[in-house]
Design an enzyme around this catalytic site. Structure first.
Site, PDB file in Angstrom:
ATOM      1  N   GLU A  21      74.580 -24.925  27.020  1.00  0.00           N
ATOM      2  CA  GLU A  21      75.380 -23.809  27.528  1.00  0.00           C
ATOM      3  C   GLU A  21      75.376 -23.804  29.052  1.00  0.00           C
ATOM      4  OE1 GLU A  21      75.230 -20.082  25.462  1.00  0.00           O
ATOM      5  OE2 GLU A  21      75.162 -18.938  27.338  1.00  0.00           O
ATOM      6  N   TYR A  22      76.543 -23.550  29.634  1.00  0.00           N
ATOM      7  CA  TYR A  22      76.694 -23.517  31.089  1.00  0.00           C
ATOM      8  C   TYR A  22      77.343 -22.197  31.497  1.00  0.00           C
ATOM      9  CZ  TYR A  22      76.232 -28.573  30.327  1.00  0.00           C
ATOM     10  OH  TYR A  22      75.792 -29.817  29.939  1.00  0.00           O
ATOM     11  N   PRO A  24      79.856 -20.381  34.820  1.00  0.00           N
ATOM     12  CA  PRO A  24      80.725 -20.776  35.926  1.00  0.00           C
ATOM     13  C   PRO A  24      80.020 -20.619  37.273  1.00  0.00           C
ATOM     14  CG  PRO A  24      81.798 -19.176  34.468  1.00  0.00           C
ATOM     15  CD  PRO A  24      80.345 -19.192  34.115  1.00  0.00           C
ATOM     16  N   ARG A 111      80.790  -8.768  22.542  1.00  0.00           N
ATOM     17  CA  ARG A 111      81.231  -7.512  23.112  1.00  0.00           C
ATOM     18  C   ARG A 111      81.179  -7.618  24.635  1.00  0.00           C
ATOM     19  NH1 ARG A 111      77.379  -2.432  23.493  1.00  0.00           N
ATOM     20  NH2 ARG A 111      76.793  -3.693  25.299  1.00  0.00           N
ATOM     21  N   ASP A 113      78.619  -7.453  28.346  1.00  0.00           N
ATOM     22  CA  ASP A 113      77.807  -6.460  29.046  1.00  0.00           C
ATOM     23  C   ASP A 113      78.720  -5.399  29.640  1.00  0.00           C
ATOM     24  OD1 ASP A 113      75.450  -7.995  28.587  1.00  0.00           O
ATOM     25  OD2 ASP A 113      76.147  -9.350  30.184  1.00  0.00           O
ATOM     26  N   LYS A 182      79.886  -8.904  11.095  1.00  0.00           N
ATOM     27  CA  LYS A 182      80.545  -9.887  11.965  1.00  0.00           C
ATOM     28  C   LYS A 182      80.769 -11.205  11.213  1.00  0.00           C
ATOM     29  CE  LYS A 182      77.868  -9.729  15.796  1.00  0.00           C
ATOM     30  NZ  LYS A 182      77.526 -10.047  17.217  1.00  0.00           N
TER      31      LYS A 182
END
Lengths: 597, 597
Positions: A21-22, A24, A111, A113, A182
């Site tokens: 995971e990265y 930006p 959702r 933050d 979900k």
């Protein structure tokens, strides 16, 4: 491809997967560096990579752009995060439309933050209040097109975390039931929030299974890299940290190296426990850094930097629209991004036979937005100048540059996007040096390979149990005089095919217009022969424009108009030949014979 | 393909071509024998074969049918003769339509002889008076679709032959100018009338060239086979016979063998002189016989029965509609005609990748008009009975038949159309015998081949300079008990792929539905990898119906309903398994290991 399908295939084949995971970066330079890093990390074969959606949608545009480049230029299966924060439905729809257009098939639906400056999340007008609504919306609008990942919280969502033990338990189970909703709404798999107490994660998985959540649950691993960062993150996420970890960290908190090393050791221990407990894969929160995440995977023997997985000799695109691609001309093998860009608008990618090289889009290369040139920024130009010389006075200076490249003294050339020589050329480097000394300026090459196991660490590709083959190949620039001397040798060698062309288009070729020469192929159990790399006259004619242009648009860009350096490069572009030579005898041939040694 | 294109290609490559001419036999048995002979002669690689149009159109229907079978079942490039005799335009149009529909692209356009009982040719109402009109008509109606051959008369047309020397000379040149008109109207090449004075033919060619006839002129060679036949033919055609030939023939006229031998010797001498004088190829008037024509070609070293040319491992169809065909399932390799029939209605033939096996036409085999079964006539049934046994009482009797086939004691089996075992299976015959003894009744097989030169006399195919490969393959019937014992070996051998199915459709397979396993492939200079033979589950499922049916429809046809023999065969059809085994390790594998030796 949908990540869930890749997960299932991986599990079925008994393989453990991993993902990176990265987020930006804040600066343009940071973005460019991230892509360099992704390129290297993609080579380890992650099942997918994901890119976050900045808090409050602050990086929406950038996230979309990075995701597009990841999928299409880095060629890694990409999942884009998407949150409800500050996103009215129209904006969400627009993002989804863009993502689909970019050939991306995976969304992590969150959702999000609260926006900057707010404590609690509230839905905006015309926006969604929770991930569940977002998931439902995606399924309603796009049916099964998207794979949807969802977030799971082994210690409950931070908003649910309270001191009261009874209330906490209630909140924990409410979150689990919400997670079930979900999944029922269309979530394909669960990625967990970071944690450091493995027992809590395993309990969470058990609790999920108890309410019939059957989809894969992937632990999210964030290696400890700095003391400060760890403190901030665990506090923000309200993560429980076992006393033993806290004690150890406190004891070395002023030693950055020791912290990092401990982070790798701890990460490896956690991962081992998780895999032993049956999790199917690992999701690495990389914080855009390579070392810790990759070291853990290496310790787990999930990756081996000396034996990188290769499904094909070139990295296959992940864009869903070109998933059938199985054949490429060798000419762009050092410029894969340029090739992808050129062929981005093809309606169909040749899936077994060569075709479409007559597509009008093939010949033009007008939109270079995703391509980084060696001279595209002052910093990069400086690096190029160091490699290619501040001043250039004659052809011998040019030769010297090619020779330095062969020797590994410099690692960039205009004809190579990848800033490194292909490993498989290594065994012919001594002979390439000789060629460059003689004035054959080589830009692409491969030795012959006669049935090497597909697991070979240098030449192998594809799945185990197969055999791979190559016809020897050399492509180079040579002066008109040099070509005149070479041509009789090329023409009289029985197993040689060649094409030579100058920038004016004067063509000499033993291949006919429609010919396609397979130069890399593989034979695998139960499959058709794969022939991923070919040499063909039609592509060669397209490639030669790019190859000649690079002398001036890339290298020449270092020197002023009218300068001696520019003149030398222009004369090469205008007068020299580009020559492509194949030795068809992959069993006994020696391609260097025609060059007189 | 048009013959003229093949002629030009052949000449360009420096090869001498040859062709065979046949006529429609008078009896049904004769027709069947002719096809057997054509099949064998086609293997020598004639550039084309042609079939005559009976005098006065008497054999029109039969000629059409034979031409269709030649092109589509024998798979030889076919030229059909067409004459004006008794043919009104509608009838001609109809014939041309049929010919085109049959995928034939070549016509020999002739005026034809006068109808039976008439001395001179007169055009019928609504018909043409001469070949020139017929050629113009074909070009007008069909443009460039047809290749058109025309007849040339080295000694002038028999109608033009007169005693008066002056008049004769005039007639000869009138004929030559008429020939020029036929060429100008669209004749692609000239086939000459038979002759025995080579000098006359060469003079004729020179005279043609002098009036700008530039198309190829092919000498027609009729080997002398019998004294009587030779006499009749030369008298009918008014052919000049050199005194030396007449003298020799008279001296041996009662010795049939000597005549035939002399015919071959003379033919060889004539052909040598012709080739030395630069003719590009030879047209053999075979009179439906093989020996003399082929012996002459052998003496000329144009054919070698121990090294037959193979463009592909199977004989490629010549039907213009399936010229792209480049891939076939191995299952029909001993029943190519059945395969062609099954796939006759395919819109597209896979030209590099496998496809279309889901075509609805594939599964059905309703129109068997062109197929000859081993039991289709009493004579053939008798031959089959001799091979397979008058009486059949138990499975062991069946095994014995398969064993005899392996030993070469019998040469027909229901699963083999070709009445001979493929040469390339020869080296594994000892092991096949063992297999059949153990109750694995083998019907198709090939040994592994790891990069043998494409010119190899047993395994080679395609043009020189390439390398060919095979994965070992064995296909057999086995009892349910036998299969139960074998299956664990098959499943645990790492390099083995297999499929097994009974007539009810119970399938065991290591291949998945869409898999295609290339089992024969070749690597050639400047070309894509060719992979002409494949194993795939979809075709296998289609093939198994045919394979099981043959037990009863072919073999079972020899025995009465309810007889013991029929019962034995029915029980095999109903209960046994058909098993297809590939050893994917073509480098080191031994396919026989799984069978316990």
């Amino acid at each position: 491809m949908k990540i869930i399908d890749k997960m299932n295939a991986s599990t079925q084949e008994g393989r453990t997967f991993f993902s990176f995971e990265y987020f930006p970066p804040r600066t343009e330079g940071g973005v460019e560096n991230l892509f360099d890093r992704m390129d290297r990390m993609a080579a380890f074969g992650p099942l997918f990579c994901d890119i976050t959606w900045g808090a409050g949608g602050s990086t929406a545009e950038l996230t979309l752009e990075i995701a597009t480049r990841m999928q299409n230029m880095v060629c890694v299966e990409t999942m884009m995060h998407l949150t409800c924060t500050n996103m009215p439905v129209e904006k969400l729809n627009n993002a989804l439309k863009e993502v689909k257009k970019a050939g991306i098939q995976n969304i992590l639906a969150l959702r999000g933050d609260p926006p900057e400056g707010q404590d609690t999340f509230t839905a905006i007008d015309g926006g969604f209040a929770c991930a569940l609504d977002l998931i439902k919306h995606i399924r309603k609008e796009y049916g099964d097109y998207f794979g949807i990942g969802i977030a799971g919280y082994p210690e409950a969502h931070p908003d649910s975390i309270v001191d009261d033990e009874e209330k906490m338990k209630e909140n924990y189970w409410r979150d689990i039931h919400y997670l079930k909703q979900k999944v029922d709404a269309g979530g394909d798999f669960i990625i967990s929030q970071l944690f450091y107490d493995t027992g809590l994660f395993l309990q969470f998985v058990e609790d999920c299974r108890s309410v019939d959540i059957t989809v894969p649950i992937i632990p999210g691993i964030m290696p400890i890299m700095t003391y400060g960062g760890f403190k901030r993150m665990t506090s923000f996420c309200k993560t429980k940290v076992p006393q033993k970890i806290t004690d150890t960290l406190e004891s070395i908190k002023d030693n950055d190296e020791a912290i990092k090393k401990y982070g790798i050791k701890l990460g490896t221990e956690m991962c081992r426990l998780l895999l032993d407990s049956g999790v199917p894969g690992l999701h690495m929160y990389t914080l855009n850094l390579q070392q810790s995440a990759v070291s853990i995977l290496e310790d787990m023997e999930l990756v081996d930097r000396n034996n990188l997985p290769r499904h094909l000799p070139w990295r296959p695109p992940t864009n869903v629209q070109r998933s059938g691609e199985a054949v490429r001309p060798i000419f762009w093998s050092n410029r894969p991004k340029s090739y992808i860009k050129r062929t981005a608008d093809w309606d169909a990618f040749p899936s077994g036979r060569w075709g479409d090289s007559q597509s009008p889009a093939y010949g033009t290369l007008n939109d270079y937005q995703f391509m980084r040139r060696h001279t595209s920024s002052e910093k990069r130009a400086q690096k190029a100048r160091e490699a290619w010389g501040d001043v250039l006075t004659c052809i011998d200076d040019v030769k010297e540059v090619f020779l330095s490249y062969c020797k590994g003294e410099i690692n960039i050339l205009p004809w190579n996007e990848m800033d490194t020589m292909q490993k498989e050329s290594a065994e012919i480097v001594p002979k390439l040096k000789e060629l460059n000394k003689k004035g054959y300026l080589t830009i692409t090459s491969q030795p012959r390979v006669n049935g090497t196991p597909s697991t070979d660490s240098t030449f192998g590709w594809g799945r185990p149990g197969g055999y791979v083959y190559q016809k020897a190949y050399i492509e180079f620039f040579v002066s008109p005089e040099g070509f005149s001397k070479l041509q009789p040798q090329l023409s009289s060698a029985p197993s040689i095919s060649y094409m030579a062309v100058n920038s004016k288009g004067d063509l000499h070729s033993t291949l006919e217009d429609g010919d396609v020469n397979a130069v890399t192929w593989g034979v695998f159990p139960g499959k058709e022969i794969m022939q991923p790399t070919v040499v063909d006259p039609r592509s060669f004619i397209v490639w030669k424009d790019e190859a000649f242009d690079l002398w001036v648009t890339e290298w020449g860009a270092l020197y002023e108009d009218g300068s001696q350096g520019r003149k030398v490069l222009e004369s090469i572009r205008d007068e020299w030949y580009l020559v492509s030579v194949v030795d068809n005898d992959f069993v006994h041939g020696d391609i260097f014979k025609v060059f007189g040694f």
